[in-house]
Design a protein around this motif. Structure first.
Motif, PDB file in Angstrom:
ATOM      1  N   ASN A   1      -9.291  -4.483  -1.033  1.00 29.20           N
ATOM      2  CA  ASN A   1      -8.441  -3.361  -0.663  1.00 29.20           C
ATOM      3  C   ASN A   1      -7.225  -3.394  -1.573  1.00 29.20           C
ATOM      4  O   ASN A   1      -6.700  -4.477  -1.870  1.00 29.20           O
ATOM      5  CB  ASN A   1      -7.998  -3.490   0.792  1.00 29.20           C
ATOM      6  CG  ASN A   1      -9.173  -3.544   1.754  1.00 29.20           C
ATOM      7  OD1 ASN A   1      -9.820  -2.542   2.016  1.00 29.20           O
ATOM      8  ND2 ASN A   1      -9.461  -4.742   2.272  1.00 29.20           N
ATOM      9  N   ILE A   2      -6.769  -2.247  -2.011  1.00 26.01           N
ATOM     10  CA  ILE A   2      -5.596  -2.177  -2.883  1.00 26.01           C
ATOM     11  C   ILE A   2      -4.509  -1.370  -2.193  1.00 26.01           C
ATOM     12  O   ILE A   2      -4.752  -0.261  -1.701  1.00 26.01           O
ATOM     13  CB  ILE A   2      -5.942  -1.541  -4.245  1.00 26.01           C
ATOM     14  CG1 ILE A   2      -6.874  -2.469  -5.036  1.00 26.01           C
ATOM     15  CG2 ILE A   2      -4.671  -1.259  -5.045  1.00 26.01           C
ATOM     16  CD1 ILE A   2      -7.317  -1.889  -6.371  1.00 26.01           C
ATOM     17  N   VAL A   3      -3.313  -1.955  -2.140  1.00 25.68           N
ATOM     18  CA  VAL A   3      -2.121  -1.273  -1.643  1.00 25.68           C
ATOM     19  C   VAL A   3      -1.150  -1.199  -2.807  1.00 25.68           C
ATOM     20  O   VAL A   3      -0.700  -2.243  -3.305  1.00 25.68           O
ATOM     21  CB  VAL A   3      -1.495  -2.024  -0.454  1.00 25.68           C
ATOM     22  CG1 VAL A   3      -0.234  -1.301   0.027  1.00 25.68           C
ATOM     23  CG2 VAL A   3      -2.499  -2.177   0.687  1.00 25.68           C
ATOM     24  N   ALA A   4      -0.842   0.003  -3.269  1.00 25.46           N
ATOM     25  CA  ALA A   4      -0.102   0.148  -4.527  1.00 25.46           C
ATOM     26  C   ALA A   4       1.030   1.149  -4.390  1.00 25.46           C
ATOM     27  O   ALA A   4       0.867   2.213  -3.788  1.00 25.46           O
ATOM     28  CB  ALA A   4      -1.057   0.587  -5.637  1.00 25.46           C
ATOM     29  N   HIS A   5       2.161   0.814  -4.987  1.00 26.20           N
ATOM     30  CA  HIS A   5       3.376   1.620  -4.885  1.00 26.20           C
ATOM     31  C   HIS A   5       3.854   2.059  -6.267  1.00 26.20           C
ATOM     32  O   HIS A   5       3.786   1.295  -7.230  1.00 26.20           O
ATOM     33  CB  HIS A   5       4.474   0.789  -4.200  1.00 26.20           C
ATOM     34  CG  HIS A   5       5.822   1.422  -4.206  1.00 26.20           C
ATOM     35  ND1 HIS A   5       6.929   0.832  -4.763  1.00 26.20           N
ATOM     36  CD2 HIS A   5       6.248   2.618  -3.699  1.00 26.20           C
ATOM     37  CE1 HIS A   5       7.984   1.628  -4.611  1.00 26.20           C
ATOM     38  NE2 HIS A   5       7.596   2.703  -3.976  1.00 26.20           N
ATOM     39  N   ASP A   6       4.323   3.306  -6.354  1.00 26.13           N
ATOM     40  CA  ASP A   6       4.998   3.805  -7.552  1.00 26.13           C
ATOM     41  C   ASP A   6       4.102   3.639  -8.786  1.00 26.13           C
ATOM     42  O   ASP A   6       2.954   4.081  -8.781  1.00 26.13           O
ATOM     43  CB  ASP A   6       6.342   3.073  -7.705  1.00 26.13           C
ATOM     44  CG  ASP A   6       7.178   3.565  -8.872  1.00 26.13           C
ATOM     45  OD1 ASP A   6       7.767   4.643  -8.760  1.00 26.13           O
ATOM     46  OD2 ASP A   6       7.220   2.860  -9.899  1.00 26.13           O
ATOM     47  N   ILE A   7       4.570   2.963  -9.827  1.00 28.54           N
ATOM     48  CA  ILE A   7       3.761   2.796 -11.029  1.00 28.54           C
ATOM     49  C   ILE A   7       2.530   1.941 -10.736  1.00 28.54           C
ATOM     50  O   ILE A   7       1.488   2.079 -11.384  1.00 28.54           O
ATOM     51  CB  ILE A   7       4.608   2.193 -12.172  1.00 28.54           C
ATOM     52  CG1 ILE A   7       3.983   2.495 -13.536  1.00 28.54           C
ATOM     53  CG2 ILE A   7       4.825   0.705 -11.983  1.00 28.54           C
ATOM     54  CD1 ILE A   7       4.886   2.123 -14.701  1.00 28.54           C
ATOM     55  N   GLY A   8       2.637   1.082  -9.721  1.00 24.55           N
ATOM     56  CA  GLY A   8       1.465   0.339  -9.270  1.00 24.55           C
ATOM     57  C   GLY A   8       0.383   1.265  -8.764  1.00 24.55           C
ATOM     58  O   GLY A   8      -0.810   0.959  -8.862  1.00 24.55           O
ATOM     59  N   GLY A   9       0.793   2.417  -8.230  1.00 20.91           N
ATOM     60  CA  GLY A   9      -0.174   3.410  -7.783  1.00 20.91           C
ATOM     61  C   GLY A   9      -0.975   4.002  -8.925  1.00 20.91           C
ATOM     62  O   GLY A   9      -2.152   4.353  -8.752  1.00 20.91           O
ATOM     63  N   ALA A  10      -0.353   4.113 -10.094  1.00 25.25           N
ATOM     64  CA  ALA A  10      -1.100   4.572 -11.270  1.00 25.25           C
ATOM     65  C   ALA A  10      -2.154   3.545 -11.651  1.00 25.25           C
ATOM     66  O   ALA A  10      -3.288   3.889 -12.004  1.00 25.25           O
ATOM     67  CB  ALA A  10      -0.142   4.808 -12.438  1.00 25.25           C
ATOM     68  N   ILE A  11      -1.793   2.261 -11.555  1.00 21.28           N
ATOM     69  CA  ILE A  11      -2.756   1.192 -11.823  1.00 21.28           C
ATOM     70  C   ILE A  11      -3.880   1.247 -10.803  1.00 21.28           C
ATOM     71  O   ILE A  11      -5.064   1.133 -11.148  1.00 21.28           O
ATOM     72  CB  ILE A  11      -2.041  -0.172 -11.793  1.00 21.28           C
ATOM     73  CG1 ILE A  11      -0.990  -0.249 -12.908  1.00 21.28           C
ATOM     74  CG2 ILE A  11      -3.041  -1.317 -11.909  1.00 21.28           C
ATOM     75  CD1 ILE A  11      -0.020  -1.415 -12.762  1.00 21.28           C
TER      76      ILE A  11
END
Length: 280
Positions: free
Chosen positions: A94-104
């Protein structure tokens, strides 16, 4: 406020990371201008709820290595995420990603859908949403002459930006602000901030995948602060429309760093979402 506990060498570079808990794996990818301290009020609760949580500082960020000749763009960080998972023996996460991490997270889910059980996108950059107007001004004025900034001038610049990330009255508490500023309290830290982070604020990394979002089949939760001043809510709605499996959740009285304004709510939303049946 320390969260990360160990170092991991992957593809010839050192990353600061944390790998605690047992159960289904959840990988947290932070944003910018930030590092993994943004997850300090969320990750331990996910671990306590029965999940294995993996958190790391992106290459060039926080406590991770800051190589002078290594690509730290969104595309390169996406490749490095794959290497991190391989090193830890994680096939599906599972991936939880924020901001530029969301682009990744978006790019990884599109390139490797079989490896992503569920995807949480928190106030993520997307489409042509970034850099924001205030960051564009900083890029125009300082990217090529940042070496002339004194430490005080740099701290004032970044403090003004960080204060925009929260919706709570009075801005960030002093100790929280200090934690976000900590990696940049040297000439190397200031240079790394501009070279490894700001220089890669480029919407091409999300615009070039925007027409592929409709192909995502894993469950997706788009989690957004209602008062985000960097990533307007219209982009959250657009993601919700373009990703067939997406559910949009808007958190009131929260800004771009929604985990600072509403850590309990963010934690509840993640745990609730992890109970949704994953794609096969």
């Amino acid at each position: 406020m320390a969260l990360l506990t160990d170092d991991l060498v992957v593809d010839g570079v050192r990353l600061a990371y944390r790998d605690h808990g047992r159960g289904e794996p959840v990988v947290f990818i932070h944003g910018t201008p930030s590092h993994s301290c943004e997850w300090r009020n969320v990750v331990p609760r996910i671990e306590a709820a029965g999940y294995r949580a993996v958190t790391y500082d992106l290459l060039g960020y926080g406590l991770s290595e800051r190589p002078t000749s290594r690509d730290t763009s969104v595309a390169a960080q996406t490749d490095l995420l794959g290497a991190v998972l391989a090193e830890l023996g994680l096939d599906r996460v599972n991936i939880v990603a924020h901001d530029i991490g969301g682009a990744i997270g978006q790019r990884f889910a599109i390139a490797h859908p079989e490896r992503v059980r569920r995807l949480v996108l928190i106030d993520t950059v997307s489409y042509d949403s970034w850099p924001s107007a205030t960051w564009r001004k900083i890029i125009d004025e300082h990217l090529d002459d940042y070496r002339n900034l004194t430490q005080d001038a740099f701290n004032a610049l970044l403090t003004r930006q960080l204060e925009m990330t929260v919706a709570t009255g009075g801005g960030m508490a002093e100790d929280v602000l200090d934690a976000y500023l900590a990696p940049h309290q040297s000439a190397l830290g200031r240079a790394s901030f501009f070279e490894h982070q700001v220089r890669h604020y480029d919407s091409k990394y999300t615009e070039e995948i925007s027409d592929q979002l409709g192909g995502l089949t894993m469950p997706v939760r788009v989690l957004w602060g209602a008062d985000d001043r960097w990533q307007p809510l219209d982009y959250a709605r657009r993601l919700g429309d373009d990703i067939p499996t997406a559910e949009l959740v808007v958190i009131p009285n929260a800004g771009h760093f929604v985990m600072e304004d509403a850590p309990e709510r963010v934690t509840r939303e993640i745990i609730d979402f992890l109970a949704v049946p994953a794609s096969v």
